[in-house]
Design a protein around this motif. Structure first.
Motif, PDB file in Angstrom:
ATOM      1  N   ALA A 197      -5.908  27.789 -37.182  1.00 24.03           N
ATOM      2  CA  ALA A 197      -4.616  27.349 -37.722  1.00 24.03           C
ATOM      3  C   ALA A 197      -4.457  25.868 -38.010  1.00 24.03           C
ATOM      4  CB  ALA A 197      -3.353  27.550 -36.997  1.00 24.03           C
ATOM      5  N   ASP A 198      -5.246  24.818 -37.496  1.00 24.67           N
ATOM      6  CA  ASP A 198      -5.063  23.723 -37.510  1.00 24.67           C
ATOM      7  C   ASP A 198      -6.200  22.891 -38.189  1.00 24.67           C
ATOM      8  OD1 ASP A 198      -2.621  23.458 -36.363  1.00 24.67           O
ATOM      9  OD2 ASP A 198      -3.421  23.210 -34.347  1.00 24.67           O
ATOM     10  N   ALA A 199      -7.550  23.691 -38.137  1.00 23.12           N
ATOM     11  CA  ALA A 199      -8.736  23.031 -38.569  1.00 23.12           C
ATOM     12  C   ALA A 199      -8.879  22.668 -39.977  1.00 23.12           C
ATOM     13  CB  ALA A 199      -9.799  24.361 -38.323  1.00 23.12           C
ATOM     14  N   ALA A 200      -8.290  23.046 -40.808  1.00 24.56           N
ATOM     15  CA  ALA A 200      -8.381  22.406 -42.241  1.00 24.56           C
ATOM     16  C   ALA A 200      -7.658  21.318 -42.343  1.00 24.56           C
ATOM     17  CB  ALA A 200      -7.710  23.524 -43.268  1.00 24.56           C
ATOM     18  N   ASP A 201      -6.552  21.138 -41.389  1.00 23.86           N
ATOM     19  CA  ASP A 201      -5.844  19.931 -41.768  1.00 23.86           C
ATOM     20  C   ASP A 201      -6.479  18.644 -41.081  1.00 23.86           C
ATOM     21  OD1 ASP A 201      -3.575  20.845 -42.969  1.00 23.86           O
ATOM     22  OD2 ASP A 201      -2.669  21.102 -41.172  1.00 23.86           O
ATOM     23  N   HIS A 202      -7.312  18.989 -39.939  1.00 22.49           N
ATOM     24  CA  HIS A 202      -8.109  17.899 -39.269  1.00 22.49           C
ATOM     25  C   HIS A 202      -9.338  17.653 -40.123  1.00 22.49           C
ATOM     26  CE1 HIS A 202      -5.614  17.681 -35.548  1.00 22.49           C
ATOM     27  NE2 HIS A 202      -5.696  18.828 -35.606  1.00 22.49           N
TER      28      HIS A 202
ATOM     29  N   ALA B 105      -2.952  16.067 -36.817  1.00 21.15           N
ATOM     30  CA  ALA B 105      -3.845  15.675 -37.817  1.00 21.15           C
ATOM     31  C   ALA B 105      -3.640  14.028 -38.152  1.00 21.15           C
ATOM     32  CB  ALA B 105      -3.711  16.441 -39.197  1.00 21.15           C
ATOM     33  N   ALA B 106      -2.346  13.630 -38.138  1.00 20.70           N
ATOM     34  CA  ALA B 106      -2.269  12.070 -38.242  1.00 20.70           C
ATOM     35  C   ALA B 106      -2.888  11.266 -37.311  1.00 20.70           C
ATOM     36  CB  ALA B 106      -0.643  11.979 -38.262  1.00 20.70           C
TER      37      ALA B 106
ATOM     38  N   ALA C   8     -12.494  27.714 -42.244  1.00 16.17           N
ATOM     39  CA  ALA C   8     -11.404  27.347 -42.890  1.00 16.17           C
ATOM     40  C   ALA C   8     -11.663  25.917 -43.176  1.00 16.17           C
ATOM     41  CB  ALA C   8     -10.180  27.002 -41.766  1.00 16.17           C
ATOM     42  N   ILE C   9     -12.534  25.132 -42.204  1.00 14.13           N
ATOM     43  CA  ILE C   9     -12.824  23.671 -42.624  1.00 14.13           C
ATOM     44  C   ILE C   9     -13.952  23.690 -44.135  1.00 14.13           C
ATOM     45  CG2 ILE C   9     -13.913  21.463 -42.030  1.00 14.13           C
ATOM     46  CD1 ILE C   9     -13.001  22.420 -39.054  1.00 14.13           C
ATOM     47  N   ARG C  10     -14.983  24.620 -44.036  1.00 11.71           N
ATOM     48  CA  ARG C  10     -15.742  24.762 -45.228  1.00 11.71           C
ATOM     49  C   ARG C  10     -14.968  25.069 -46.376  1.00 11.71           C
ATOM     50  NH1 ARG C  10     -19.612  22.286 -46.538  1.00 11.71           N
ATOM     51  NH2 ARG C  10     -18.078  21.737 -47.788  1.00 11.71           N
ATOM     52  N   GLN C  11     -13.833  25.879 -46.244  1.00  9.68           N
ATOM     53  CA  GLN C  11     -13.335  26.126 -47.581  1.00  9.68           C
ATOM     54  C   GLN C  11     -12.248  25.046 -48.083  1.00  9.68           C
ATOM     55  OE1 GLN C  11     -11.012  29.983 -46.603  1.00  9.68           O
ATOM     56  NE2 GLN C  11     -12.943  30.794 -46.056  1.00  9.68           N
ATOM     57  N   ALA C  12     -11.915  24.060 -47.087  1.00  8.43           N
ATOM     58  CA  ALA C  12     -10.799  23.126 -47.375  1.00  8.43           C
ATOM     59  C   ALA C  12     -11.574  21.839 -47.949  1.00  8.43           C
ATOM     60  CB  ALA C  12     -10.285  22.669 -45.967  1.00  8.43           C
ATOM     61  N   LEU C  13     -12.974  21.625 -47.617  1.00  7.72           N
ATOM     62  CA  LEU C  13     -13.797  20.345 -48.221  1.00  7.72           C
ATOM     63  C   LEU C  13     -14.608  20.679 -49.238  1.00  7.72           C
ATOM     64  CD1 LEU C  13     -14.301  18.937 -44.457  1.00  7.72           C
ATOM     65  CD2 LEU C  13     -12.316  18.737 -46.057  1.00  7.72           C
ATOM     66  N   PRO C  14     -14.966  19.538 -49.963  1.00  5.77           N
ATOM     67  CA  PRO C  14     -15.683  19.407 -51.024  1.00  5.77           C
ATOM     68  C   PRO C  14     -17.101  19.719 -50.607  1.00  5.77           C
ATOM     69  CG  PRO C  14     -14.283  17.508 -51.206  1.00  5.77           C
ATOM     70  CD  PRO C  14     -14.169  18.147 -49.920  1.00  5.77           C
TER      71      PRO C  14
END
Length: 228
Positions: free
Chosen positions: A39-44, A206-207, A71-77
């Motif tokens: 749930a938090d991975a993409a934000d981090h 994430a902040a 989730a991280i892979r989908q969120a990042l370039p």
């Protein structure tokens, strides 16, 4: 006839995984998100990327790690490399790749895991604590040598390893690295660092990750003598 022997500092034919090489050149800091949730991975991941990080690993002893990797892979370039840490058995490699992972990081130097990663076209950073482990890992196809635990090995050992391991092979200390203690390792011949609890702890927002990521980016610049 002279029996020509190769120089002792050359491993088996070495070529770093292309995607990892580009990401490592952009920022040689590997973020370790141990304990992150899907749930938090993409934000981090986005916080790290915006700070300048290009390599992120989710240890497999995190909750639902394959979902977090995805989730991280989908969120990042595409220029970011996302992978798995604490990969203890070759059977996990297929699942990492299926989630979009491109990097296998290990606390040990099991040749079976390294070969499984390379067979799937993934980069691999095995953990090594002795020169023998280091050269065997390179022989099996390692892209990066994770010097672990860095607290135990220290800059003195790093300097000794650098004298016999080809300069093309990245040495990456992991364990106890902070924004203010990278310079001695760099001067000894380290090329980058893996960052754990000083960068991310479970349940932090994430902040906080963004703030601590910037501290490491600034610390690296100071250690390199690049700070303005």
């Amino acid at each position: 006839m002279t029996n020509m022997q190769p120089p002792i500092n050359l491993p088996a034919p070495y070529g770093m995984h292309g995607g990892l090489a580009k990401a490592f050149a952009a920022c040689p800091l590997i973020a370790i998100l141990r304990g992150v949730t899907p749930a938090d991975a993409a934000d981090h991941g986005r916080a790290l990327y915006e700070a300048g990080f290009r390599i992120i690993e989710v240890p497999l002893n995190s909750p639902q790690p394959f979902d977090s990797i995805a989730a991280i892979r989908q969120a990042l370039p595409a220029d970011a490399i996302v992978g798995a840490g604490t990969v203890l058995h070759p059977s996990y490699v297929d699942s990492v790749k299926a989630a979009g992972g491109e990097l296998i990081v290990m606390p040990h130097s099991d040749a079976d895991v390294i070969r499984a990663a390379k067979a799937q076209g993934l980069a691999c950073a095995p953990g090594v604590a002795t020169p023998n482990e280091a050269f065997l890992a390179l022989k099996a196809g390692a892209d990066v040598l994770k010097m672990f635990p860095a607290e135990q090995l220290g800059p003195t050992v790093t300097k000794a390893w650098r004298a016999v391991i080809a300069k093309e092979v990245p040495l990456v200390p992991v364990g106890g690295i902070a924004p203010d203690n990278m310079e001695p390792f760099l001067k000894a011949g380290a090329n980058g660092f893996g960052l754990g609890s000083a960068l991310y702890k479970p349940d932090q927002d994430a902040a906080t990750t963004a703030r601590q990521a910037r501290a490491f980016i600034d610390g690296l610049a100071i250690a390199r003598g690049e700070a303005q």
